[in-house]
Design a protein around this motif. Structure first.
Motif, short mmCIF file in Angstrom:
data_model
loop_
_atom_site.label_atom_id
_atom_site.label_comp_id
_atom_site.label_asym_id
_atom_site.label_seq_id
_atom_site.Cartn_x
_atom_site.Cartn_y
_atom_site.Cartn_z
N VAL A 1 65.03 40.24 26.48
CA VAL A 1 65.97 40.37 27.60
C VAL A 1 65.56 41.52 28.50
O VAL A 1 65.66 41.45 29.73
CB VAL A 1 67.40 40.57 27.06
CG1 VAL A 1 68.36 40.91 28.19
CG2 VAL A 1 67.88 39.32 26.34
N ASN A 2 65.07 42.60 27.90
CA ASN A 2 64.64 43.75 28.68
C ASN A 2 63.47 43.42 29.59
O ASN A 2 63.37 43.92 30.72
CB ASN A 2 64.26 44.90 27.74
CG ASN A 2 65.48 45.51 27.07
OD1 ASN A 2 66.57 45.50 27.63
ND2 ASN A 2 65.31 46.04 25.87
N SER B 1 62.91 40.51 30.91
CA SER B 1 63.51 39.75 32.01
C SER B 1 64.23 40.68 32.99
O SER B 1 64.18 40.48 34.20
CB SER B 1 64.50 38.71 31.46
OG SER B 1 63.85 37.81 30.59
N ASN B 2 64.87 41.72 32.45
CA ASN B 2 65.55 42.68 33.32
C ASN B 2 64.57 43.43 34.21
O ASN B 2 64.87 43.73 35.37
CB ASN B 2 66.35 43.67 32.47
CG ASN B 2 67.55 43.03 31.81
OD1 ASN B 2 68.03 41.98 32.25
ND2 ASN B 2 68.05 43.64 30.75
N GLN C 1 63.78 41.23 37.05
CA GLN C 1 64.89 41.18 38.00
C GLN C 1 64.93 42.43 38.87
O GLN C 1 65.21 42.36 40.06
CB GLN C 1 66.21 41.01 37.23
CG GLN C 1 66.35 39.66 36.54
CD GLN C 1 67.62 39.56 35.72
OE1 GLN C 1 68.43 40.49 35.70
NE2 GLN C 1 67.79 38.45 35.02
N LEU C 2 64.62 43.58 38.26
CA LEU C 2 64.57 44.81 39.04
C LEU C 2 63.47 44.74 40.10
O LEU C 2 63.62 45.30 41.20
CB LEU C 2 64.31 46.01 38.11
CG LEU C 2 65.45 46.44 37.21
CD1 LEU C 2 64.99 47.55 36.26
CD2 LEU C 2 66.65 46.92 38.03
N PHE D 1 67.81 52.87 31.78
CA PHE D 1 67.09 51.67 31.36
C PHE D 1 65.61 51.98 31.14
O PHE D 1 65.02 51.60 30.13
CB PHE D 1 67.26 50.57 32.43
CG PHE D 1 66.47 49.33 32.16
CD1 PHE D 1 66.94 48.38 31.26
CD2 PHE D 1 65.26 49.10 32.79
CE1 PHE D 1 66.21 47.23 31.01
CE2 PHE D 1 64.53 47.96 32.55
CZ PHE D 1 65.01 47.02 31.64
#
Length: 254
Positions: A9-10, A12-13, A16-17, A74
């Protein structure tokens, strides 16, 4: 094992960033790539005794995180993952070197790791990975190496998600079992490898059907004046701080 799912998930994050529209995101990928490479090389070039010279290099992550609107917590959590490897190297220096030199070397190694990993994460968090790969192709990095880098990056999340699914299925079939039994680890890893090969082949065939030939094409054209200014400012400041110890200068004034 749930940590594997969170790791995917990280990733993917991070992607997205990279799709945000801040002033740093709009800079040409080549400018960000060159600046990050120069910054990392300069930081690594410092002697293990020169901690004061490394301190001013915190300017890079602090300023870019603020301008790019990236949550610092993050990135900090992602940076901590790399610290144990440097921690072992730093501890070995304490053991095999004189205590004072070992402690100084320990701090320098940890600070270098923090700065370089942060620089790499900021680059990924502000630039789509396909654009980074495209710029590496322009820099004449071998195409096969670029392909391996991007496929490894892309497939990590798929592999970790597959491992999480298999682990969940194993737990649901085991009564009051929190983890994988020692006798089943070999079978579990073997099945994961077989599933990975099968998944990789399907991914490759899908890419070939879509016309992929190993080359990534970027959407950015030539660099603008503002992009060149960015390189000059970031890379120039990094080189300047490498030559001129700003911390000692400020300390002398105070």
């Amino acid at each position: 094992m749930a940590s594997l799912y969170h790791a995917s998930v990280n990733i993917s994050n991070l992607e997205q960033l990279a799709m945000q529209k801040s002033i740093i995101h709009k800079i040409h990928p080549m400018a960000k790539l060159i600046s990050a490479i120069v910054y990392i090389v300069v930081v690594i070039s410092f002697s293990y005794k020169n901690i004061t010279g490394l301190v001013p290099f915190i300017f890079y992550p602090v300023i870019l995180i603020s301008l790019a609107n990236i949550p610092y917590k993050f990135l900090l959590k992602r940076t901590v993952i790399a610290l144990p490897f440097s921690l072992m190297a730093g501890i070995s220096n304490i053991i095999f070197m004189p205590f004072t030199d070992g402690m100084i070397s320990f701090v320098a190694v940890m600070l270098k790791t923090f700065l370089t990993v942060f620089a790499a994460l900021i680059l990924i968090a502000t630039t789509p990975f396909t654009e980074i790969t495209h710029q590496l192709n322009i820099l004449r990095i071998p195409k096969i190496l670029c392909l391996l880098i991007v496929m490894t990056y892309r497939y990590l999340s798929v592999l970790m998600t597959e491992a999480f699914i298999m682990h969940t299925a194993y737990i649901l079939r085991s009564h009051k079992q929190n983890g994988i039994k020692l006798k089943d680890i070999g079978f579990f890893l073997g099945q994961l490898v077989l599933k990975s090969f099968d998944r990789a082949e399907r991914v490759y065939n899908s890419m070939k059907c879509r016309g992929f030939d190993g080359t990534y094409y970027g959407k950015y054209s030539g660099m603008r004046i503002s992009d060149i200014v960015y390189i000059v400012v970031v890379a120039g400041l990094a080189i300047f701080l490498r030559v001129f110890n700003l911390s000692l200068f400020i300390g002398g004034i105070i």
